[in-house]
Design a protein around this motif. Structure first.
Motif, PDB file in Angstrom:
ATOM      1  N   UNK A  92       0.832  -1.207   0.000  1.00 15.33           N
ATOM      2  CA  UNK A  92       0.000   0.000   0.000  1.00 15.33           C
ATOM      3  C   UNK A  92       0.873   1.267   0.000  1.00 15.33           C
ATOM      4  N   UNK A  93       0.590   2.233  -0.901  1.00 11.97           N
ATOM      5  CA  UNK A  93       1.425   3.432  -0.984  1.00 11.97           C
ATOM      6  C   UNK A  93       1.555   4.194   0.335  1.00 11.97           C
ATOM      7  N   UNK A  94       0.490   4.225   1.146  1.00 12.83           N
ATOM      8  CA  UNK A  94       0.586   4.956   2.406  1.00 12.83           C
ATOM      9  C   UNK A  94       1.531   4.242   3.372  1.00 12.83           C
ATOM     10  N   UNK A  96       3.950   2.343   2.507  1.00  9.73           N
ATOM     11  CA  UNK A  96       5.291   2.545   1.954  1.00  9.73           C
ATOM     12  C   UNK A  96       5.841   3.896   2.387  1.00  9.73           C
ATOM     13  N   UNK A  97       4.976   4.915   2.366  1.00 12.54           N
ATOM     14  CA  UNK A  97       5.403   6.261   2.777  1.00 12.54           C
ATOM     15  C   UNK A  97       5.818   6.260   4.248  1.00 12.54           C
ATOM     16  N   UNK A 100       9.184   4.582   4.526  1.00 14.04           N
ATOM     17  CA  UNK A 100      10.245   5.460   4.015  1.00 14.04           C
ATOM     18  C   UNK A 100      10.496   6.610   4.976  1.00 14.04           C
TER      19      UNK A 100
ATOM     20  N   UNK B  63       1.286  12.527   5.327  1.00 16.39           N
ATOM     21  CA  UNK B  63       2.608  12.071   4.882  1.00 16.39           C
ATOM     22  C   UNK B  63       3.549  13.252   5.026  1.00 16.39           C
ATOM     23  N   UNK B  68       9.636  11.868   0.636  1.00 17.70           N
ATOM     24  CA  UNK B  68       8.719  10.749   0.870  1.00 17.70           C
ATOM     25  C   UNK B  68       7.387  11.076   0.209  1.00 17.70           C
ATOM     26  N   UNK B  72       5.268   9.122  -2.723  1.00 21.25           N
ATOM     27  CA  UNK B  72       3.864   8.773  -2.459  1.00 21.25           C
ATOM     28  C   UNK B  72       2.977   9.265  -3.595  1.00 21.25           C
ATOM     29  N   UNK B  75       3.411   7.141  -6.700  1.00 16.10           N
ATOM     30  CA  UNK B  75       2.784   5.815  -6.639  1.00 16.10           C
ATOM     31  C   UNK B  75       1.256   5.882  -6.607  1.00 16.10           C
TER      32      UNK B  75
END
Lengths: 230, 219
Positions: A92-94, A96-97, A100, B63, B68, B72, B75
């Protein structure tokens, strides 16, 4: 037989936490590689040619092309060997954020403070640095609770990007604990991270490449030997 | 795709990276200007670790950290890709983005020093800019090749911000004679419509940076 074979080389050194990150990622994906160890105090021609900008390890060489910077290497490994082993970054992109974000926090804020501890001469400065390290670990403890969702790792059931980012430093955390007689991972402060550390160290992708604390201590004594007083 | 909010600061290049990425992807968003001397409760709640802008909030989830946020955005809205498709090229793009981040403090040092100290830092900065020109940009129009990408956005503080800063701090390092390709890239970059239409007013920026530098030199 693991995939990759002679096509994959890793320039590194066994004590480096950054090199360890790359090795764990390669293990997760069962990628075979040639480990080219640099000698302490010298940099090989291959290293200087493969990473002319920073001249640092680790460098992954895949099909002759060099990839530099440990977390960039880990992402590369995850993106190339998609069909072998679990995903290293969350899907899931969130998520992943978040992974990171905390990895960047570890490298930009936490590690510089952590690695400054042995170099600080004044007791006051040392105490302040140790305090900052604890504060960072408290944030990471909270992050662990959110990311793991009750499972053993930041990545859930499997070791993921953030596990690798923090776990790379586990050996050196243990060295700091032994050499300076303090607890870095303290059950009373960060109980989840303590449990995580045990699970991480015992994991198949980690246990054969995580350097032994005693060996790291010997290495530290040579590598960080203060200049002789004459 | 859900509600998007951006907490930013008008003078910040980090804020602008995110604005550019959102606009290049055609993403609608609500912008919240933060007063950095009086940060909003929301900001402190969204980014307790750093208490900094920019923060992107998508579907009520925050975020933080501009780089980052850029990944985001890339993606979540894959149209008009800003990173290469090839894994090795992506690693190279991330390498240069990371390089820029690592060297940030040296540029800041240039800003907050004068005289000999500034001259010495200036030599270091000149080397960094040379590396960027020769190794990162090469003979390309943009860092990614022929089209704008995340690497360009991450170096987006060099045109405009660094140019204004050089006037304020009395240096002339991003020079067309010593760095012809990088200087040309900077001019090209500022003319891309999304960039051109989303830059802080140069006079306002100059006054702001003069004030900031004044404060730093006092201490």
């Amino acid at each position: 037989m693991a995939s990759g074979g002679g096509d994959v080389k890793l320039i590194g050194a066994w004590p480096s936490p950054f090199v360890l990150r790359a090795r764990i990622a390669l293990n997760i994906k069962s990628v075979g590689y040639e480990f080219l160890q640099e000698q302490l105090g010298t940099k090989s021609e291959l290293l200087l040619k493969s990473n002319p900008v920073h001249k640092k390890i680790p460098v992954l060489i895949h099909g002759g092309r060099p990839i530099c910077e440990s977390l960039i290497i880990v992402q590369y490994i995850d993106e190339v060997w998609t069909s072998s082993g679990p995903s290293i970054l969350p899907s899931d992109p969130y998520d992943r954020a978040i992974a990171r974000f905390w990895a960047a926090y570890i490298d930009d804020k936490w590690f510089p403070t952590f690695s400054s501890i042995p170099k600080l001469q004044e007791q006051e400065a040392k105490v302040a640095a140790v305090q900052q390290v604890y504060e960072g670990l408290l944030l990471l403890e909270e992050a662990f609770i959110k990311c793991s969702k009750g499972k053993s790792f930041f990545g859930g059931d499997h070791i993921g990007f953030l596990d690798i980012a923090l776990g790379g430093f586990l050996g050196w955390m243990r060295v700091t604990e032994k050499m300076f007689n303090l607890k870095v991972l303290d059950e009373s402060k960060t109980p989840n991270l303590c449990k995580w550390a045990e699970s991480f160290a015992a994991n198949n992708a980690v246990k054969d490449v995580l350097p032994e604390t005693e060996k790291l201590i010997e290495f530290a004594k040579i590598r960080f030997k203060p200049p002789s007083a004459d | 795709m859900g509600e998007v909010k951006l907490h930013g600061f008008w003078a910040s290049p980090f804020s602008h990276r995110v604005i550019w990425a959102l606009k290049l992807k055609g993403v609608e968003y609500e912008y919240m200007e933060e007063d950095l001397s009086n940060k909003s409760q929301l900001l402190l709640q969204y980014n307790p670790a750093h208490k900094k802008i920019p923060v992107l909030v998508h579907r009520n989830k925050p975020v933080a950290e501009s780089l980052v946020i850029l990944e985001y955005i890339e993606e979540t809205w894959p149209e008009n890709p800003l990173l290469p498709l090839d894994a090795c090229d992506r690693a190279m793009a991330r390498f240069w983005i990371n390089f820029g981040e690592q060297k940030g403090p040296v540029f800041f040092n240039l800003f907050r020093t004068t005289g000999e100290a500034q001259e010495k830092t200036g030599e270091e900065v000149a080397q960094i800019l040379k590396t960027i020109e020769e190794k990162a940009l090469g003979d390309n129009n943009f860092f990614g090749g022929n089209t704008l990408g995340l690497v360009d956005l991450s170096f987006g503080w060099l045109p405009h911000w660094f140019e204004v800063t050089e006037q304020v701090q009395g240096t002339k390092l991003l020079d067309p004679t010593t760095l012809p390709r990088l200087h040309a890239w900077a001019q090209n970059f500022k003319q891309v419509p999304v960039i051109r239409d989303n830059l802080p007013d140069p006079q306002k920026l100059s006054a702001h940076l003069k004030r900031l530098r004044g404060n730093l030199l006092k201490n």
